[in-house]
Motif scaffolding. Structure first.
Motif, short mmCIF file in Angstrom:
data_model
loop_
_atom_site.label_atom_id
_atom_site.label_comp_id
_atom_site.label_asym_id
_atom_site.label_seq_id
_atom_site.Cartn_x
_atom_site.Cartn_y
_atom_site.Cartn_z
N ARG A 152 0.84 -1.23 0.05
CA ARG A 152 -0.04 0.02 0.02
C ARG A 152 0.87 1.27 0.07
O ARG A 152 0.41 2.30 -0.38
CB ARG A 152 -0.83 -0.04 1.15
CG ARG A 152 -1.92 -1.04 1.12
CD ARG A 152 -3.19 -1.06 2.22
NE ARG A 152 -3.91 0.30 2.01
CZ ARG A 152 -4.51 0.21 0.87
NH1 ARG A 152 -5.00 -0.57 0.12
NH2 ARG A 152 -5.62 1.47 0.45
N ASN A 153 2.01 1.13 0.56
CA ASN A 153 2.90 2.42 0.29
C ASN A 153 3.54 2.90 -0.81
O ASN A 153 4.29 3.96 -1.02
CB ASN A 153 4.12 1.94 1.40
CG ASN A 153 3.64 1.80 2.70
OD1 ASN A 153 2.63 2.68 3.35
ND2 ASN A 153 4.62 1.13 3.48
N HIS A 154 3.01 1.92 -1.50
CA HIS A 154 3.55 2.13 -3.22
C HIS A 154 2.53 2.25 -4.38
O HIS A 154 2.74 2.09 -5.62
CB HIS A 154 4.56 1.11 -3.56
CG HIS A 154 5.71 0.97 -2.84
ND1 HIS A 154 6.99 2.02 -2.47
CD2 HIS A 154 5.90 -0.09 -1.62
CE1 HIS A 154 7.65 1.77 -1.60
NE2 HIS A 154 7.24 0.52 -1.09
N LEU A 155 1.27 2.62 -3.90
CA LEU A 155 0.13 2.60 -4.59
C LEU A 155 0.33 3.84 -5.82
O LEU A 155 -0.31 3.74 -6.65
CB LEU A 155 -1.15 2.78 -3.84
CG LEU A 155 -1.33 1.32 -3.23
CD1 LEU A 155 -2.85 1.62 -2.43
CD2 LEU A 155 -1.61 0.10 -4.14
N THR A 156 0.96 4.99 -4.97
CA THR A 156 1.09 6.17 -5.92
C THR A 156 1.83 5.86 -7.15
O THR A 156 1.54 6.24 -8.45
CB THR A 156 1.58 7.38 -4.98
OG1 THR A 156 0.79 7.60 -3.92
CG2 THR A 156 1.78 8.40 -5.88
N ALA A 157 3.00 5.21 -6.95
CA ALA A 157 3.95 4.78 -7.94
C ALA A 157 3.15 3.80 -9.13
O ALA A 157 3.36 3.94 -10.18
CB ALA A 157 5.23 4.27 -7.45
N LYS A 158 2.45 2.97 -8.52
CA LYS A 158 1.81 1.97 -9.36
C LYS A 158 0.75 2.64 -10.23
O LYS A 158 0.55 2.40 -11.26
CB LYS A 158 0.83 0.90 -8.25
CG LYS A 158 0.82 -0.51 -8.89
CD LYS A 158 0.35 -1.15 -7.47
CE LYS A 158 0.15 -2.74 -8.20
NZ LYS A 158 -0.54 -3.52 -6.95
N THR A 159 0.04 3.51 -9.47
CA THR A 159 -0.94 4.32 -10.33
C THR A 159 -0.47 5.16 -11.65
O THR A 159 -0.87 5.09 -12.70
CB THR A 159 -1.75 5.10 -9.34
OG1 THR A 159 -2.42 4.34 -8.42
CG2 THR A 159 -2.77 6.10 -10.18
N ALA A 173 -1.09 8.71 0.56
CA ALA A 173 -2.17 8.28 -0.03
C ALA A 173 -2.23 8.29 -1.27
O ALA A 173 -2.36 9.56 -1.78
CB ALA A 173 -3.34 8.70 0.94
N GLU A 174 -2.54 7.28 -2.32
CA GLU A 174 -2.51 7.35 -3.63
C GLU A 174 -3.58 8.33 -4.04
O GLU A 174 -3.15 9.11 -4.70
CB GLU A 174 -2.95 5.83 -4.02
CG GLU A 174 -3.19 5.90 -5.51
CD GLU A 174 -4.82 5.59 -5.78
OE1 GLU A 174 -5.31 6.18 -6.76
OE2 GLU A 174 -5.19 4.97 -4.84
#
Length: 371
Positions: free
Chosen positions: A169-176, A268-269
């Motif tokens: 969950r800490n990397h959802l921004t990069a994933k998006t 938070a993404e």
């Protein structure tokens, strides 16, 4: 058991049933009297609370795989709770095998399918493919013009597109950011709108297309369930799903990679994406219908109907954390934290169940064209 013991048990059961019936009747009488005297009493809320209290202590006889046993049914308002869910209990579900599938007049829906092309991409992970993502693929996802699944690993069988991003969950921004970049580089010309959703989101794609049909995809705009914190214009819940116009996608990918403007990972993404959109001049548009009712929802339908929101939601929701069917659009677009089995329930209720003799007419619930 002796005859005397049987008789005694029957009397006890009768008295318990009588007491429950009397209590409900008293509740109805109280509500009616209060309404007569002009006191506003939330009838549905009171009745549901009373019935729920009764059900908690009276589970019906059900097998261990029955996730809907009384006392175990609850509103899911977090991914942690959803992870505790038992999925479909190994059931192989296929609603397309219904031999009595409806032959509705779908001319308008088919027309919009061609003129309002929607690419849907789903945020998922390797461990969620068989417990969540597969049910999106089996239900609403097949109605998108293009359906893609993004994960931290490539899976050629499912299939998923692997991104060079650490899972978590800490990397959802990069994933998006990575997913939108991939979509822009490979599928930009194949759709007019680009929707991001989670693997526990349910979307009525026909309603999404209708909503978008009165908006200009050449404008830098995106839509979803609006939160009012942290970003002046607001930002959209990641779980409810948000959808970008072609111009918004182009601007976001081409200019959003500037690290002095947009954070590339962490946080938070949905909030970080919202901050980025605002800095890039991409408008957070209004998605309510003409009656002010919500279309995108960051919880499941029951929670938005009957309440039970977590405390944080009251501070974040831009429309006042309303509940009840009068606050949900007849052309609702999305719901979040939807259990796997409930995905198929939604399919049944939306696309199969019909009341005999009632022919639904289309409604004009969009605002005039524009933002």
């Amino acid at each position: 058991m002796t005859r005397i013991g049987t008789t005694h048990a029957a009397r006890v059961n009768f008295l318990i049933g009588f007491a429950i019936g009397f209590g409900i009747a008293g509740l109805l009488a109280f509500v009616n009297m209060a309404n007569l005297h002009g006191t506003a009493v939330p009838y549905n809320s009171l009745l549901i609370q009373q019935m729920h209290r009764y059900d908690i202590g009276h589970e019906h006889a059900a097998g261990p795989g029955d996730m809907y046993s009384r006392g175990k049914e609850r509103h899911i308002t977090s991914h942690k709770e959803l992870d505790e869910d038992r999925g479909t209990g190994g059931r192989d579900i296929n609603l397309d095998s219904d031999s009595h599938f409806h032959h509705d007049d779908n001319i308008l829906a088919k027309k919009l399918e061609k003129t309002v092309r929607v690419l849907c991409w789903i945020m998922t992970s390797p461990k969620n493919l068989d417990t969540r993502a597969v049910h999106v693929r089996n239900t609403w996802g097949k109605r998108c013009n293009k359906l893609l699944f993004f994960s931290s690993e490539t899976n050629t069988t499912f299939p998923t597109i692997g991104l060079n991003v650490t899972e978590g969950r800490n990397h959802l921004t990069a994933k998006t950011i990575g997913a939108f970049r991939y979509v822009y580089e490979h599928f930009y010309d194949e759709a007019d709108w680009f929707m991001k959703a989670d693997d526990d989101t349910y979307v009525i794609v026909e309603n999404l297309r209708y909503f978008l049909s009165d908006h200009n995809t050449s404008q830098p705009v995106y839509f979803g369930h609006k939160f009012k914190k942290m970003v002046k214009q607001g930002y959209f819940s990641g779980g409810a799903g948000y959808v970008l116009s072609r111009q918004a996608l182009k601007t976001f990918v081409e200019k959003g990679s500037n690290t002095t403007i947009c954070k590339q990972d962490g946080g938070a993404e949905d909030a970080e994406i919202g901050k980025c959109m605002s800095k890039l001049g991409i408008v957070a548009g209004n998605s309510t219908d003409m009656l002010g009712r919500s279309r995108f929802h960051c919880f499941d339908a029951e929670t938005h109907l009957f309440g039970g929101y977590p405390k944080w939601y009251y501070n974040y929701d831009a429309d006042g954390a309303k509940q009840g069917q009068e606050n949900i659009s007849d052309y609702a677009v999305s719901f979040h934290y939807v259990r796997p089995l409930k995905m198929y329930s939604m399919e049944f209720f939306v696309y199969h169940l019909r009341p005999y003799g009632i022919i639904s007419q289309t409604q004009s619930l969009n605002f005039e064209k524009g933002l």
